[in-house]
Design a protein around this motif. Structure first.
Motif, short mmCIF file in Angstrom:
data_model
loop_
_atom_site.label_atom_id
_atom_site.label_comp_id
_atom_site.label_asym_id
_atom_site.label_seq_id
_atom_site.Cartn_x
_atom_site.Cartn_y
_atom_site.Cartn_z
N LYS A 8 0.85 -1.05 0.07
CA LYS A 8 0.16 0.08 -0.12
C LYS A 8 0.86 1.21 -0.21
O LYS A 8 2.04 1.24 0.64
N GLN A 9 0.81 2.19 -0.74
CA GLN A 9 1.11 3.45 -0.63
C GLN A 9 1.11 4.20 0.65
O GLN A 9 -0.13 4.30 1.06
N PHE A 10 2.04 5.06 1.28
CA PHE A 10 1.88 5.51 2.38
C PHE A 10 2.31 6.99 2.00
O PHE A 10 3.02 7.36 1.48
N SER A 11 1.31 7.84 2.80
CA SER A 11 1.60 9.35 2.98
C SER A 11 1.00 10.03 3.96
O SER A 11 0.38 9.60 4.88
N LEU A 12 2.00 11.14 4.25
CA LEU A 12 1.78 11.72 5.53
C LEU A 12 1.39 13.22 5.10
O LEU A 12 2.12 13.75 3.99
N THR A 13 0.37 13.76 5.79
CA THR A 13 -0.04 15.18 5.20
C THR A 13 -0.37 15.84 6.57
O THR A 13 -0.22 15.52 7.57
N ASN A 14 0.12 17.24 6.47
CA ASN A 14 -0.24 18.21 7.62
C ASN A 14 0.79 17.83 8.61
O ASN A 14 0.35 18.07 9.86
N LEU A 15 2.03 17.64 8.43
CA LEU A 15 3.05 17.10 9.41
C LEU A 15 3.40 18.47 10.15
O LEU A 15 3.76 19.44 9.45
N PRO A 16 3.28 18.56 11.66
CA PRO A 16 3.53 19.82 12.48
C PRO A 16 5.23 20.07 11.97
O PRO A 16 6.04 19.07 11.76
N ASP A 17 5.67 21.20 12.12
CA ASP A 17 6.77 21.66 12.20
C ASP A 17 7.80 20.77 13.06
O ASP A 17 9.06 20.37 12.75
N GLN A 18 7.39 20.59 14.08
CA GLN A 18 8.25 20.01 15.10
C GLN A 18 8.60 18.43 14.78
O GLN A 18 9.61 17.98 14.91
N ALA A 19 7.36 17.80 14.07
CA ALA A 19 7.90 16.37 13.56
C ALA A 19 8.48 16.72 12.32
O ALA A 19 9.55 15.78 12.25
N LYS A 20 8.32 17.51 11.46
CA LYS A 20 9.19 17.68 10.27
C LYS A 20 10.95 17.78 10.66
O LYS A 20 11.69 17.17 10.18
N SER A 21 10.96 18.59 11.88
CA SER A 21 12.27 18.70 12.38
C SER A 21 12.93 17.62 12.92
O SER A 21 14.29 17.30 12.90
N LEU A 22 11.94 16.73 13.59
CA LEU A 22 12.75 15.42 14.14
C LEU A 22 12.78 14.51 13.06
O LEU A 22 14.04 13.83 12.88
N VAL A 23 12.02 14.61 12.02
CA VAL A 23 12.17 13.75 10.75
C VAL A 23 13.70 14.12 10.14
O VAL A 23 14.33 13.22 9.76
N GLU A 24 13.79 15.14 10.00
CA GLU A 24 15.25 15.59 9.39
C GLU A 24 16.39 15.26 10.21
O GLU A 24 17.47 14.91 9.90
N THR A 25 16.29 15.41 11.56
CA THR A 25 17.23 15.15 12.51
C THR A 25 17.57 13.81 12.49
O THR A 25 18.67 13.32 12.54
N TYR A 26 16.62 12.82 12.42
CA TYR A 26 16.78 11.43 12.20
C TYR A 26 17.08 10.97 10.75
O TYR A 26 17.38 9.83 10.74
N ARG A 27 17.12 11.82 9.91
CA ARG A 27 17.53 11.71 8.54
C ARG A 27 16.47 10.40 8.01
O ARG A 27 16.89 9.61 7.29
N LEU A 28 15.34 10.79 8.05
CA LEU A 28 13.98 9.87 7.74
C LEU A 28 13.19 10.48 6.45
O LEU A 28 12.27 9.90 6.35
N GLU A 29 13.81 11.53 5.88
CA GLU A 29 12.76 12.25 4.97
C GLU A 29 12.59 11.28 3.80
O GLU A 29 11.37 11.25 3.53
N LYS A 30 13.45 10.54 3.36
CA LYS A 30 13.20 9.53 2.07
C LYS A 30 12.40 8.33 2.67
O LYS A 30 11.53 8.07 1.87
N LEU A 31 12.52 7.78 3.79
CA LEU A 31 11.83 6.88 4.16
C LEU A 31 10.45 7.13 4.44
O LEU A 31 9.53 6.45 4.22
N LEU A 32 9.86 8.37 4.82
CA LEU A 32 8.73 8.78 4.93
C LEU A 32 7.89 9.64 3.85
O LEU A 32 6.90 10.14 4.01
N GLN A 33 8.78 9.55 2.86
CA GLN A 33 8.00 10.08 1.64
C GLN A 33 6.73 9.27 1.03
O GLN A 33 7.01 7.90 1.17
#
Length: 119
Positions: free
Chosen positions: A94-119
């Motif tokens: 199944k395709q996975f998508s996240l919408t309206n992720l809060p800035d705090q979550a985006k910051s943590l995603v970047e910190t943990y280098r998970l941007e590509k994983l969570l696309q």
């Protein structure tokens, strides 16, 4: 000594209240998450989300959107939930998508280098 015990009980009570505020529900095109995605709510959210996802997989939906517009707070346990939801979608083709992720979550995603994983 009694006042210290009461303080401890009050703290635990307020933690349990925040767990009840966190919720995941099915929506038209996936799931809506509300409240705090934090350590104290992660276990119950994971359990409920897995039940919801399993029932949705039977409906032949090809993609699942996780709407985070009402997420109030997120910590590393919340990020782990996002990763688990992505992994579960991948395992079920199944395709996975996240919408309206809060800035705090985006910051943590970047910190943990998970941007590509969570696309």
């Amino acid at each position: 000594m009694n006042s210290q015990n009461n303080r401890s009980i009050d703290t635990k009570s307020s933690e349990k209240v925040s767990e009840k505020v966190s919720e995941i529900v099915s929506s038209d095109n996936g799931f809506k998450i509300t409240g705090a995605l934090v350590y104290s709510s992660a276990s119950s959210l994971l359990e409920k989300s897995m039940r919801l996802m399993k029932s949705q997989f039977k409906n032949e939906a090809t993609s699942f959107n996780f709407d985070c517009s009402e997420v109030t707070r997120i910590d590393s346990a919340g990020i782990a939930l996002l990763v688990e939801w992505k992994r579960t979608c991948d395992q079920n083709n199944k395709q996975f998508s996240l919408t309206n992720l809060p800035d705090q979550a985006k910051s943590l995603v970047e910190t943990y280098r998970l941007e590509k994983l969570l696309q």
